[in-house]
Write a protein that holds these residues in place. Sequence first.
Motif, PDB file in Angstrom:
ATOM      1  N   ARG A  69     -10.994 -10.817   8.048  1.00 56.66           N
ATOM      2  CA  ARG A  69     -11.601 -11.528   6.908  1.00 56.66           C
ATOM      3  C   ARG A  69     -11.568 -10.681   5.640  1.00 56.66           C
ATOM      4  O   ARG A  69     -11.336 -11.183   4.538  1.00 56.66           O
ATOM      5  CB  ARG A  69     -13.070 -11.869   7.222  1.00 56.66           C
ATOM      6  N   TYR A  70     -11.842  -9.384   5.798  1.00 62.10           N
ATOM      7  CA  TYR A  70     -11.848  -8.495   4.636  1.00 62.10           C
ATOM      8  C   TYR A  70     -10.554  -7.699   4.516  1.00 62.10           C
ATOM      9  O   TYR A  70     -10.163  -7.315   3.407  1.00 62.10           O
ATOM     10  CB  TYR A  70     -13.053  -7.556   4.720  1.00 62.10           C
ATOM     11  N   THR A  71      -9.870  -7.472   5.630  1.00 61.04           N
ATOM     12  CA  THR A  71      -8.612  -6.709   5.587  1.00 61.04           C
ATOM     13  C   THR A  71      -7.645  -7.313   4.579  1.00 61.04           C
ATOM     14  O   THR A  71      -7.014  -6.602   3.789  1.00 61.04           O
ATOM     15  CB  THR A  71      -7.949  -6.670   6.974  1.00 61.04           C
ATOM     16  N   LYS A  72      -7.516  -8.633   4.602  1.00 59.57           N
ATOM     17  CA  LYS A  72      -6.523  -9.294   3.752  1.00 59.57           C
ATOM     18  C   LYS A  72      -6.824  -9.130   2.270  1.00 59.57           C
ATOM     19  O   LYS A  72      -5.905  -9.262   1.431  1.00 59.57           O
ATOM     20  CB  LYS A  72      -6.410 -10.779   4.112  1.00 59.57           C
ATOM     21  N   HIS A 100       2.240  -7.807   7.716  1.00 60.24           N
ATOM     22  CA  HIS A 100       3.400  -7.727   6.828  1.00 60.24           C
ATOM     23  C   HIS A 100       3.165  -6.799   5.647  1.00 60.24           C
ATOM     24  O   HIS A 100       4.110  -6.443   4.938  1.00 60.24           O
ATOM     25  CB  HIS A 100       3.777  -9.120   6.321  1.00 60.24           C
ATOM     26  N   TYR A 101       1.917  -6.399   5.440  1.00 62.89           N
ATOM     27  CA  TYR A 101       1.639  -5.434   4.364  1.00 62.89           C
ATOM     28  C   TYR A 101       2.060  -4.043   4.826  1.00 62.89           C
ATOM     29  O   TYR A 101       1.810  -3.649   5.979  1.00 62.89           O
ATOM     30  CB  TYR A 101       0.157  -5.437   4.001  1.00 62.89           C
ATOM     31  N   ASP A 105      -2.589   0.109   8.627  1.00 70.00           N
ATOM     32  CA  ASP A 105      -2.401   0.481  10.032  1.00 70.00           C
ATOM     33  C   ASP A 105      -3.499  -0.193  10.846  1.00 70.00           C
ATOM     34  O   ASP A 105      -4.641  -0.325  10.384  1.00 70.00           O
ATOM     35  CB  ASP A 105      -2.491   1.995  10.221  1.00 70.00           C
ATOM     36  N   PHE A 106      -3.168  -0.599  12.085  1.00 72.27           N
ATOM     37  CA  PHE A 106      -4.134  -1.255  12.964  1.00 72.27           C
ATOM     38  C   PHE A 106      -4.387  -0.350  14.166  1.00 72.27           C
ATOM     39  O   PHE A 106      -3.454   0.183  14.758  1.00 72.27           O
ATOM     40  CB  PHE A 106      -3.599  -2.611  13.423  1.00 72.27           C
TER      41      PHE A 106
END
Length: 500
Positions: A69-72, A100-101, A105-106
């Motif tokens: 929700r906030y990552t984007k 795609h950004y 990193d996840f």
Amino acid sequence: MWFSVLLTACARKNMTEFWKEHSVEATVEEMMLDSSAQQISNHEVPEILSILPKLGGMKVLELGAGIGRYTKHLVKVARHVTAVDFMQKFLDKNKEDNGHYSNVDFLQADVTCLQFPDNRFDLIFSNWLFMYLSDTELESLTQRMLRWLQPNGYLFFRESCFHQSGDTKRSFNPTKYRTPADYNHLLMSVVQEYPMGGEQCFGFEIAMTKSVQTYIKMKKNRNQLCWLLQKVERNQSDNQGFETFQQFLDSRQYSRQGILRYEKIFGTGYVSTGGPHTTKEFVDMLNLQPGQRVLDVGCGIGGGDFYMAKAFKVEVLGMDLSSNMVEIAVERALQESIPLVQFEVGDATKRLFPDASFDVVYSRDTILHIKDKLALFKQFHSWLKPGGKVLISDYCCGEKPWSPIFEEYVQKRGYILCTPQEYGKLLEEAGFQQVHAEDRTAQFVQVLKEELQRFEDIRDEFIEEFLEEDYNDIIQGWNEKLKRCELGDQRWGLFYAEHK
């Protein structure tokens, strides 16, 4: 030792089972545990993002990133985002939408085991995470977050306090619903000491604490709170032996009992000389219009804010560094039921607002606590819209040399005082025009004498509610204040200026 380890392992297992139950489809409704999640999120996300410092060039660590929700939003502005979550399904959804950004990193990880190099991040962002940690786990995480942040870096976090908010049914609920005071104590008590030792160290200081307005407006729920903390150098000698200036205020000058004593003297909602009478006089100078936005710096327990909202239909944000003050102000707000008034624990020297956010900045007997007044006045100037106004009353001083007694008094209280003339020059230097700086000490003395007489008239009533020692202490303090004014050491000023 083994028993503690066993309890921790059991707690982590329960938390895993809880989120497995609520992450089957990896939807926003599951993540927020609320059937109205999408509608709430549409309003809440912009509100939360508006509180954050400017993210350009920042390295951000997002803890409990969920489905993104906030990552984007963070990845579009920040230099780099590291998005961490406990549940692989949530993280997979986040990666699907935002992978795609190139600057993100996840990481699937349990924050209780998370490790990063020191001074790695400029901002740590956490939304609904700490309430799923025990006190011991949160203390450990706070110690690590202090290390991970750059000096002067920020920690933002948001939690459900007191009770749950979402309407999702839960077969069991391992959430820990703390009070705001619990979070303040846990986060503020942790320090990062210098390698060489000594009195100085790093710790968190509060820039802002407030209720999430979306939940107040949409669910009449004030239990959603968020914090913006800053990692700063600490030196206990700067705060009268306390770890932070806020702790000094809440423990010494503005204990809850002390605040209620002031209110008994000055009138419901007021904790300073003049009460509703000077408030009406000063507010009437502002020519307030319905719909305008007012920032009250050092709002106390909110009497002036309620007056402005009721009489002029303006929106008021009351800010005070004393959590005791704001706690009482929020209690009064619930009684008054005025949605136009909101309160937050905030440090005006650290608080961040967009330019041109307010029509009026108002402050009563507060800025004597602040060392760099010029920097604060420049902030006021940037926060005001063109044509906006600032009105300040404050304790001031006469020209030096002061009497030894006054020197000792100022040092003991930790005040930073200016003469009324110096005050006016600082406002001009900050960019204000039409600066009016007036020495109101004569009026102040007259009001003090009237209040002293009124206080003597309610002696028995006051003693019945508080203590006779309290009454005698206040009388003594009042007479000492009058003497300081008569000697010319202590002054009281009124300052008015406009933004052009």
